[in-house]
Scaffold this motif. Structure first.
Motif, mmCIF file in Angstrom:
data_model
loop_
_atom_site.group_PDB
_atom_site.id
_atom_site.type_symbol
_atom_site.label_atom_id
_atom_site.label_comp_id
_atom_site.label_asym_id
_atom_site.label_seq_id
_atom_site.Cartn_x
_atom_site.Cartn_y
_atom_site.Cartn_z
ATOM 1 N N UNK A 6 0.857 -1.179 0.000
ATOM 2 C CA UNK A 6 0.000 0.000 0.000
ATOM 3 C C UNK A 6 0.894 1.230 0.000
ATOM 4 N N UNK A 7 0.415 2.293 -0.618
ATOM 5 C CA UNK A 7 1.176 3.534 -0.685
ATOM 6 C C UNK A 7 0.364 4.638 -0.023
ATOM 7 N N UNK A 8 0.944 5.205 1.009
ATOM 8 C CA UNK A 8 0.301 6.291 1.742
ATOM 9 C C UNK A 8 1.351 7.356 2.025
ATOM 10 N N UNK A 9 0.926 8.594 2.060
ATOM 11 C CA UNK A 9 1.848 9.651 2.468
ATOM 12 C C UNK A 9 1.181 10.499 3.538
ATOM 13 N N UNK A 10 1.992 10.961 4.463
ATOM 14 C CA UNK A 10 1.514 11.835 5.522
ATOM 15 C C UNK A 10 2.097 13.215 5.295
ATOM 16 N N UNK A 11 1.269 14.222 5.465
ATOM 17 C CA UNK A 11 1.715 15.606 5.344
ATOM 18 C C UNK A 11 1.462 16.297 6.674
ATOM 19 N N UNK A 12 2.433 16.226 7.572
ATOM 20 C CA UNK A 12 2.227 16.855 8.872
ATOM 21 C C UNK A 12 2.405 18.359 8.799
ATOM 22 N N UNK A 13 1.713 19.039 9.661
ATOM 23 C CA UNK A 13 1.890 20.477 9.808
ATOM 24 C C UNK A 13 2.964 20.745 10.840
ATOM 25 N N UNK A 14 2.784 21.787 11.612
ATOM 26 C CA UNK A 14 3.742 22.191 12.634
ATOM 27 C C UNK A 14 3.631 21.218 13.801
ATOM 28 N N UNK A 15 4.674 20.436 14.029
ATOM 29 C CA UNK A 15 4.699 19.453 15.108
ATOM 30 C C UNK A 15 5.720 19.921 16.147
ATOM 31 N N UNK A 16 5.285 19.988 17.403
ATOM 32 C CA UNK A 16 6.194 20.417 18.464
ATOM 33 C C UNK A 16 7.283 19.371 18.682
ATOM 34 N N UNK A 17 8.509 19.791 18.477
ATOM 35 C CA UNK A 17 9.680 18.937 18.679
ATOM 36 C C UNK A 17 10.790 19.801 19.264
ATOM 37 N N UNK A 18 11.897 19.180 19.631
ATOM 38 C CA UNK A 18 13.051 19.954 20.102
ATOM 39 C C UNK A 18 13.484 20.964 19.041
ATOM 40 N N UNK A 19 13.394 20.565 17.779
ATOM 41 C CA UNK A 19 13.805 21.459 16.695
ATOM 42 C C UNK A 19 12.857 22.659 16.572
ATOM 43 N N UNK A 20 11.545 22.417 16.549
ATOM 44 C CA UNK A 20 10.610 23.532 16.378
ATOM 45 C C UNK A 20 10.523 24.399 17.627
ATOM 46 N N UNK A 21 10.915 23.860 18.775
ATOM 47 C CA UNK A 21 10.920 24.671 19.999
ATOM 48 C C UNK A 21 11.985 25.756 19.956
ATOM 49 N N UNK A 22 12.922 25.668 19.015
ATOM 50 C CA UNK A 22 13.972 26.680 18.869
ATOM 51 C C UNK A 22 13.524 27.857 18.007
ATOM 52 N N UNK A 23 12.361 27.751 17.390
ATOM 53 C CA UNK A 23 11.826 28.843 16.558
ATOM 54 C C UNK A 23 11.391 29.981 17.486
ATOM 55 N N UNK A 24 11.710 31.209 17.139
ATOM 56 C CA UNK A 24 11.310 32.342 17.982
ATOM 57 C C UNK A 24 9.795 32.361 18.223
ATOM 58 N N UNK A 25 9.415 32.737 19.440
ATOM 59 C CA UNK A 25 8.001 32.747 19.831
ATOM 60 C C UNK A 25 7.150 33.601 18.900
ATOM 61 N N UNK A 26 7.674 34.734 18.450
ATOM 62 C CA UNK A 26 6.903 35.601 17.541
ATOM 63 C C UNK A 26 6.592 34.877 16.234
ATOM 64 N N UNK A 27 7.542 34.121 15.726
ATOM 65 C CA UNK A 27 7.317 33.363 14.489
ATOM 66 C C UNK A 27 6.299 32.250 14.721
ATOM 67 N N UNK A 28 6.405 31.575 15.862
ATOM 68 C CA UNK A 28 5.440 30.509 16.160
ATOM 69 C C UNK A 28 4.033 31.085 16.299
ATOM 70 N N UNK A 29 3.906 32.265 16.878
ATOM 71 C CA UNK A 29 2.590 32.890 17.037
ATOM 72 C C UNK A 29 1.965 33.200 15.677
ATOM 73 N N UNK A 30 2.771 33.663 14.734
ATOM 74 C CA UNK A 30 2.259 33.940 13.388
ATOM 75 C C UNK A 30 1.809 32.649 12.710
#
Length: 73
Positions: A6-30
């Motif tokens: 079977x062939x399936x693909x997942x397209x996740x949006x913004x997922x909280x991870x150690x990497x995304x936690x480094x994004x500035x809060x103002x950018x995350x709010x937008x």
């Protein structure tokens, strides 16, 4: 012949991870303003979807892209 492939693909949006936690809060709010559910996804939500897709209950799902993004626009 049956190959059980079977062939399936997942397209996740913004997922909280150690990497995304480094994004500035103002950018995350937008970014959050563009998500109708008004929350960021969790890695466990992705894992739960993958677990379901690998289960017998999802055996008829094939050739699909599944967006798991809180309704990101």
């Amino acid at each position: 012949p049956e190959h059980n492939i079977r062939v399936l693909s997942l397209s996740p949006g913004f997922i909280e991870t150690d990497m995304t936690n480094k994004i500035p809060e103002a950018d995350k709010a937008q970014y959050l303003e563009r998500i109708p559910s008004r929350k960021f996804g969790q890695a466990s939500e992705i894992a739960n979807l993958v677990s379901f897709l690998l289960s017998p209950q999802a055996s008829y799902i094939n050739g699909s892209e599944i967006k798991i993004n809180g309704g990101l626009i």
